[in-house]
Each structure stands twice: as C-alpha cells, then as structure tokens.
Design an enzyme around this catalytic site. Structure first.
Site, PDB file in Angstrom:
ATOM      1  N   ASP A 196     -23.301   2.749 -17.380  1.00  0.00           N
ATOM      2  CA  ASP A 196     -23.020   4.183 -17.217  1.00  0.00           C
ATOM      3  C   ASP A 196     -22.051   4.678 -18.292  1.00  0.00           C
ATOM      4  O   ASP A 196     -22.124   4.238 -19.439  1.00  0.00           O
ATOM      5  CB  ASP A 196     -22.460   4.433 -15.801  1.00  0.00           C
ATOM      6  N   HIS A 234     -18.547   9.572 -13.940  1.00  0.00           N
ATOM      7  CA  HIS A 234     -19.746   9.233 -13.186  1.00  0.00           C
ATOM      8  C   HIS A 234     -19.827   7.731 -12.881  1.00  0.00           C
ATOM      9  O   HIS A 234     -20.033   7.315 -11.745  1.00  0.00           O
ATOM     10  CB  HIS A 234     -20.917   9.698 -14.048  1.00  0.00           C
ATOM     11  N   SER A 406     -28.022   9.776  -8.303  1.00  0.00           N
ATOM     12  CA  SER A 406     -26.969   8.962  -8.917  1.00  0.00           C
ATOM     13  C   SER A 406     -26.130   8.239  -7.881  1.00  0.00           C
ATOM     14  O   SER A 406     -25.638   7.149  -8.122  1.00  0.00           O
ATOM     15  CB  SER A 406     -26.003   9.859  -9.699  1.00  0.00           C
TER      16      SER A 406
END
Ligand SMILES: *[C@@H]1O[C@H](CO)[C@@H](O)[C@H](O)[C@H]1NC(C)=O
Ligand SMILES: *[C@@H]1O[C@H](CO)[C@@H](O)[C@H](O)[C@H]1NC(C)=O
Ligand SMILES: *[C@@H]1O[C@H](CO)[C@@H](O)[C@H](O)[C@H]1NC(C)=O
Length: 842
Positions: A196, A234, A406
C-alpha cells in the site's frame, strides 16, 4: 529521512536485487528470462548492455539497459530475439542451436517507464458517522463483549466501536471472530504484508507486531515503508484492521498477535519490475499479501497487470510460503456507482487472488462495492451510517472512517491469518476452498443468488457470502488438503461473426469430454477463465455470459455506460468462481451481446475456455508454466456458433434513462423490482428461466463454423437489463441517481477549477515523466470519452479525494502525484511490442 534512505541504497541492491530506482530518462530497460545455463553477465557482454539485476524473486529474470540513444537498436534486438525463438519453437529444434550465444534467452520484454496506474480503494462517498442509535444495544451481544474483554484483558479504548469484530447494535453482523480468540487463536506465527502507501511502524498500536524483515519501501527505495506523503494513511489503517495489538491504544486487529509488514508502492509511479518485486517481497516470510488497490474504478478502465507482474503472482503461488503459495487478497473495487465490475480488473479477476467485496453493518450491499463473477466473498466495511474503526498514522492516533472495499479486503486477510495460524500447511487453494465452503449467504431473497449443483449458493454481488471467521477457522482445522492444481485449455475457437444488436446474442459452444479431462489429469472444477477477442467500436456496449453444462450462468462482463473505448476486448481473460465444484463435462456456451441498438457495432473474433481445478493424480501433476505473452502462435479450431434470443436477466420495460428501470441484477433474478415483468414465453413448462436451454429448446446450432442459425422463436425470452441497481431498493436508486446528477453538476464546476489548477501545476513540473504521460492520455481519450464520460470521471476523482479525509488533507494534495491520476487513466497505454497480447498459454 530521505537522506537516510538514500544511504541504505547500496545495501538494498545487495539484499533484494533490483531495488534501486531506474532512471528512465537516459536509458532503455528490458527484461530477459534466461535459462539455467546462461549467465546474465555473459548476455550483457554479448548485447553490449548493462546488467541491472535480477527482477525480484523471479529466477532467471533480469533487467538490462542500453543508453537511450540506442533505443532503435534495443527494439531491433528484442524483435530479433523473438523471431529466433519463434523459429526454434516452430522447427521443434529446441537444442540444436546452442552455438548461438543468445540461445539461452527464453523470453524478452521491453520495460515501460513507471506510471501511476494503481489507486487506493478509498470509499467513494464519505459516510455520515454517529447516526446510529446507540441505545438499542443487544443485551446478549453486550454481555458477550463484556466477557471477551474481561477474559482476554482487552483494554483497547475503541474496541467497543469495532463493530466488525463484535456488533452489539446489529448482533450477528460481524466477523464472528471473538470465539477464536477465546480458543487462543490470535494469528501467532503468521505475517501479513500490506502492499500500500506505507505502514507507520511508530504507531504504538502497530509497533509490537511490526515485521521489518517483510517490509520494504519501493517508492523511495529503502527498508522502512514509512508513510511520507500527507495522505499516506490508507496502508496504516489497513494494517490496523489486521494486526493492531491488544494494548491500550485504539482497537485490535482481527489477528492481533500476527505480524504485520508494509510494502510501499502506491505513493509514486512504479514500473512493472518494482511491482513484480513488491508482490513477491519476502515471500518465504510474509504469508499473506493484502492489496486494497487496483486500476482506477471509473467504469471505463480495463487494465491487467503486465506480464512480469503476472509472472510474479504465479511465482508467489508456486514458490511462496515454501511452495504452499502466497495468499493474495484483493479489494473488489469501489466503482459500482460508475457501473464498474471487478472482472475488468486483471488483479481481482486473477485465479490467484481472493477477491473481497463489501457488506455494511446492517447487512446491506454498499453502493460502491463492485460485483462480478470473480468475487469470492464479502467482508464488512463502510455503509449504513458507519465505517471501520481502526488505527491511524500517528503515535496513538485512531480513525473511525475507514471504508470502501479497501477496508473489507484486510478483514478477510486477517481471517486468513487466523486460519493459517491454526493450520499453517494450508495451500493457497485450500484457503479459497475453505472460504467458498464457509462463507454465509446474505440477503438470499434479493434475486442475485443461484443455487449451484454443489448445493452452495453464489451471487455476483456477494460472492459465496460473507466471511464468518469462526466457521472458516474451524473448517481449516480439519480440512483435508487438496491435490495439486490441474488445468484444461480448449483450443482457440474461431468465431469471426458480427454481434447482433438488441435482444439477441451471439452464442458459441465448446464441449468438454471425459477424454479431455482424463488427458488433463483433471478431477474437480474450481476456477473457470475465458480468454476472448471482441472487436467493437464501443467497448461499453458489450456484455458476455458463460453458461455451464449444469446451467449455471456467469456474467463475465456487463455493459458499462462510461466505457467509450473503441477497442473491444483484446485477449482479455475473464474469470468466474461461480462454477466451483460443478461437473466440467458437457457443453459450455459463451454468449456475447450488444443490447444497445446504436451506431456502435462489433464482431466476436475468438475465444478459449480454460478450466482450473484439482488434479486426479497429484503425483503426476506438474506446475503450470509461467504466463506468456500471446504470440498468436497457437492452434485454432472453428467454433460452433449460433445466435440466441435467450436474454440474460429480467425485463426492462422503460427507457434506460429512468432510474426505476435500472436493473442490473446480473443474475436471472425474479422480476420482483420490475414494474411490468414480461413473462417468459416458455414452450416447455418445466424449464426454469435460469437453466441452460435443453437440447430441444436450444437455438439451432450450425456447426459449420461459418453460418449463423436463425434465432428460434421457441426459445425463452427473458429480458435483459443493464443499468446498475446498486443493490438497493428502487426508492434508494432514485435517490442515488438524483443525488448523483446534482453532484455531477457541482463537480463540473469544481472540475473546471481543478483543471485550471492542474494546467498551472504542469507548467511547473514539466520535467516530471508521469505528469507528461497523463497529459498525453487525457488528450487521447477526451474526444472518445465525450463530455459526459469526462465529467463522471471528474466526479469520481473528487469523491475519492473527499472520502474520509479531513479538509486539511483534501486541499493539500499538490505534491501527491497519484491524485492526478485518479480521473484520467482510462486505458493503460499499450507498452509491449505485441500490444495487449497478455494472456496465459497452455
Ligand atoms: C459464530 O461463532 C460461534 C462460536 O463463537 C459459533 O457457535 C457460531 O456458529 C458462529 N456463527 C454464527 C453465525 O454465530
Ligand atoms: C478486428 O479489428 C481489427 C483491427 O481493426 C481488424 O484487423 C480485424 O480484421 C477485425 N477482426 C474481425 C474478425 O472483425
Ligand atoms: C450450416 O449453414 C450452412 C450454410 O447455410 C449449411 O449449408 C449447413 O447445412 C448448415 N449446417 C447445419 C448443421 O445446420
């Protein structure tokens, strides 16, 4: 910090091979696959090229470079190599030319510069938090929560908000994981790598479980995948979901005693060599790779990993985890509002990945979560007034707005970590089997479910259902390991016929026989893939179904209103898990449709059926060869073709513009939401609408391969529909469409503003390769996409930008390159010499 990283570069190269940044301005790079007897330095000498290093964990794969000025020579060289190999293969003279110094080159591939084609799967709309009535707590669930907390000593301050672990407001709508913790199954001994935008190893919630050995920063080139950009959050949030420690910070992860690694790739453009290395990074130590990203979910993109990345995935499957296979978990995608579908994404539709969609805390299907036949399961995420509560970047920082698919993927990854900690010897396919068998169907009366011959149910919206971690891990404990993977590929089937517009479809059959299965050492069916070529002047008009001998329908592709590409499908491979456990024997049909009667037309060129499953005799089963680029050098057979008027799903009566008629229940649904369902005229009363046409119902099949039989009036005539319902009620759909229209109008204005900003920025960053590329793309696609396509994608970009972010983050994205890529990357530029011919060979 960047200085420190630069200092470690030398070491980096030594440890992991090809990990230093390649400067694409001055040199051309290409990859070669060399046989065991050929040394890269020798080849470099022969070619006058520089050996740059091995590509990640891909044995025999090396990067070489030549100065940019010699790029013509590079192209000639690679063409030459390819021609020679072809000649050798044709003549069958594999070993007779060993005097040729380049004989040991098995494969060659020119490398494209780094691009920003991967995007985080952030939620497309921010959710209104704190709207839940906290007074309606279920007493039993609250008692269970109290018991778990006191028994295990959980003092994490936000544990009670982590409804996805134990839901006290909507009992049962959680992962059902706490029973495993009470049994002592908490993920010990298992490591998950979150691929990520970074991992905050200084977060007190992640520090105790941080796995430095499995971590790497491919964006900056260094061992610490530390978040550097302002919105590099994230990855850290995903990490918290999997492995936040049981301590006094934030909450806990699903597998709170498992290790967590960060592999940073999303914060800068990345090339295929780095991505291939990333996906195999530390693959003997990292067990699971959790990937909450992919090509942009704008409903207009159709993008697959390049050949090196496909090879790296296959390499991880075959060699990772001591040969049991790396477990790749992918978020299904957030583009459902834009009509996107996870079969247009080559990561989520890979047989090697576990594709995870979303379900919200009330059990609803979130409007963003994409459907497709490759979706295996769903897991909890944002929607119905809440999101996932997890760890954030910062020493003791938590986040309550994590969402989108996600957030669903990492919960499935955490569940896999628990299963592996209970049964480390499970292979990648055992885990998929266990998930198929233990997922729990939800909303079973929503018309999206088909009952399979195995007795299980499958839905394109929900996969096999939601992950029930407790049941999954119990099954894992006693699971009998599957035999190795076998496969069967049909010949390429030549169709070459125009696709009729309107209700009819072009149907082509292939019959799988017992002899085929025997020769392929094939016992039990798991995945099915169909590779196909369709010519069309508007790709978004096409839809494709696959019907199995048992009558199960996979909607391999759906019409997409945003997809204006004039290319059709070029050697694209669709995947379905809907036929899991079915008998492979009998007639498989592919039906290609173009339901929009307009000026855009096309033809169905050819296709190939590929079955994947369990070997009959494990001891005789070799590993599948690494994926190849298609070179058209394969046997063809004329296909059996017919037209069919068997439509795919319930009647749509009104104009497609009417939101009420937006039914894209891909499955032979009950026409419950249809205002005036047209009954199917059925010649034989016992025929079910969802069954494959039986012999006498079937369209006359002309096996000559050339002619098209006329449509039979006796065939069932269900009505197809192709606009999204978003898995919601009609009322909600009206609301969604109305709001969407308003938002689009609003964003057109904002879009113009951003566009001006962008132009301004470009002037100042003219040296930036990536910016340069994006401008090109935009110019290319603008005329084709048309005004509405542009604005919709612009809207999508801003949705993404707003999602779950604070204002400060939202408006400070000036030096974050990926944002610019969000809106305008409709198509991956064809970067290899045999354009888009990327698919697997037998
Ligand atoms: C959840 O876990 C419990 C054990 O903790 C188990 O008895 C139950 O069957 C599981 N499934 C559901 C839906 O509760
Ligand atoms: C498909 O399109 C390509 C390029 O336009 C063309 O060369 C080819 O002949 C077409 N094939 C069919 C079957 O129409
Ligand atoms: C298929 O069509 C061709 C041309 O119309 C015809 O000659 C042939 O008999 C047909 N074959 C079958 C099996 O119907």
């Amino acid at each position: 910090m960047r200085f420190a990283i630069a200092a470690t570069l030398g070491l980096a190269g030594a440890v992991a091979g090809n990990l230093h940044p390649r400067s694409q301005e001055s040199r051309d790079f290409f990859a070669l696959h060399l046989d065991d007897t050929t040394s890269p330095s020798h080849i470099a000498q022969v070619l006058g090229a520089r050996h740059e290093g091995q590509i990640g964990e891909l044995d025999g794969h090396h990067t070489f470079s030549l100065p940019r000025g010699q790029s013509i020579e590079t192209d000639t060289l690679l063409d030459d190599l390819r021609a020679k190999r072809k000649l050798r293969r044709r003549s069958g003279a594999i070993d007779t030319q060993s005097d040729d110094p380049l004989h040991g080159v098995l494969w060659s591939h020119k490398l494209a510069p780094a691009r920003q084609r991967l995007h985080k799967r952030l939620p497309p709309v921010s959710v209104p938090y704190e709207t839940l009535d906290k007074r309606k707590v279920d007493a039993q669930a609250a008692a269970a929560q109290k018991n778990v907390m006191s028994t295990l000593g959980i003092n994490d301050p936000i544990f009670k908000e982590q409804w996805h672990l134990l839901n006290t407001l909507q009992p049962g709508h959680d992962l059902n994981v706490t029973g495993l913790w009470l049994e002592g199954i908490t993920g010990e001994g298992i490591a998950t790598a979150v691929v990520d935008d970074g991992l905050d190893m200084d977060s007190n919630d992640l520090k105790p479980n941080y796995f430095a050995e499995g971590s790497w920063d491919f964006n900056e080139g260094g061992p610490d995948p530390r978040p550097l950009l302002l919105d590099d959050k994230h990855g850290t949030r995903c990490c918290g979901e999997i492995s936040a420690s049981k301590n006094d910070v934030c909450g806990v992860g699903v597998a709170y005693d498992s290790k967590i690694a960060g592999i940073r790739i999303l914060s800068k453009p990345i090339d295929d060599v780095d991505e291939a290395a990333a996906i195999n990074y530390g693959y003997q130590k990292n067990d699971i790779y959790s990937c909450s990203w992919g090509p942009i979910d704008d409903g207009a993109t159709m993008d697959a990993p390049g050949i090196l990345i496909k090879r790296a995935m296959a390499n991880g499957i075959q060699k990772g985890r001591g040969g049991k296979g790396s477990v790749f978990v992918f978020a299904a995608g957030n583009g459902a509002l834009y009509g996107d579908n996870c079969n247009f994404d080559g990561y989520t539709n890979s047989i090697y990945s576990i594709t995870v969609g979303a379900i919200d805390r009330q059990g609803n299907h979130p409007t963003y979560s994409e459907s497709c036949s490759a979706q295996l399961v769903v897991a909890y995420s944002s929607g119905s007034g809440d999101a996932i509560h997890t760890t954030d970047v910062g020493a003791d920082k938590c986040f309550s707005g994590h969402g989108g698919t996600s957030a669903a993927g990492p919960l499935a990854a955490g569940s896999v970590a628990l299963a592996l900690s209970a049964r480390p010897e499970l292979t990648w396919r055992d885990l998929q089997h266990i998930m198929v068998e233990t997922a729990v169907p939800v909303s079973e009366d929503d018309g999206s479910w088909q009952t399979l011959p195995s007795g299980r149910k499958f839905s394109h919206d929900w996969g096999f259902g939601k992950v029930d971690t407790y049941t999954m891990v119990q099954r894992a404990k006693t699971w009998e390991l599957v035999k190795p993977q076998a496969w069967f590929n049909s010949p390429w089937l030549r169709v070459h016929q125009a696709i009729p517009e309107g209700d009819q479809g072009l149907l082509s059959h292939y019959t799988v026989t017992e002899d085929h299965m025997k020769k392929a050492n094939f016992a039990k069916l798991e995945h099915v893939t169909v590779t196909m070529n369709v010519n069309h002047t508007r790709r978004g008009d096409i839809s494709v179904e696959l019907r199995s001998p048992g009558g199960i329908v996979s909607y391999l592709s759906v019409a997409r209103r945003n997809d204006n590409m004039a290319t059709g499908y070029n050697d694209w491979t669709f995947m379905s898990v809907a036929h899991w456990g079915e008998s492979a024997l009998g007639e498989w049909s592919v039906i290609v449709r173009d339901t929009d009667k307009n000026e855009n037309t096309g033809s169905f060129v050819d296709w190939r059926l590929n079955l994947w499953g369990e070997a009959a005799d494990g001891s005789k089963q070799p590993l599948h060869p690494l994926p190849e680029e298609n070179d058209d050098d394969h046997p063809y057979e004329d296909a059996r073709v017919a037209t069919t008027s068997v439509a795919s799903s319930p009647v749509k009566t009104g104009a497609p513009e009417n939101p009420d008629d937006h039914h894209d229940r891909p499955v032979n649904a009950k026409p419950q939401e249809t205002p005036t369902p047209v009954p199917e005229p059925k010649p034989e009363p016992e025929t079910k609408p969802d069954s494959i046409p039986t012999e006498d119902q079937k369209e006359p099949t002309n096996t000559s391969g050339g002619e098209t039989a006329s449509p039979s009036p006796s065939s069932s005539d269900y009505i197809s529909s192709y606009l999204p319902t978003f898995g919601t009620s009609k009322r909600t759909q009206v609301w969604i469409y109305a709001s969407f229209a308003m938002i689009v109008v609003f964003f057109i204005g904002l879009g113009v503003y951003f566009q001006l900003q962008r132009v301004k920025r470009r002037r100042t960053t003219a040296h930036d390769d990536y910016e340069f590329e994006m401008i090109e793309d935009e110019d290319e696609t603008q005329p084709m996409a048309g005004a509405s396509g542009r604005t919709q994608r612009r809207g999508g970009e801003l949705y993404n930008a707003f999602a779950g972010e604070s204002d400060e983050e939202m408006f400070s994205d000036d030096d974050e390159p990926y944002r610019d890529g969000l809106a305008n990357h409709p198509e991956r530029p064809s970067d290899d010499e045999s354009p888009d011919r990327r698919q697997e060979k037998p």
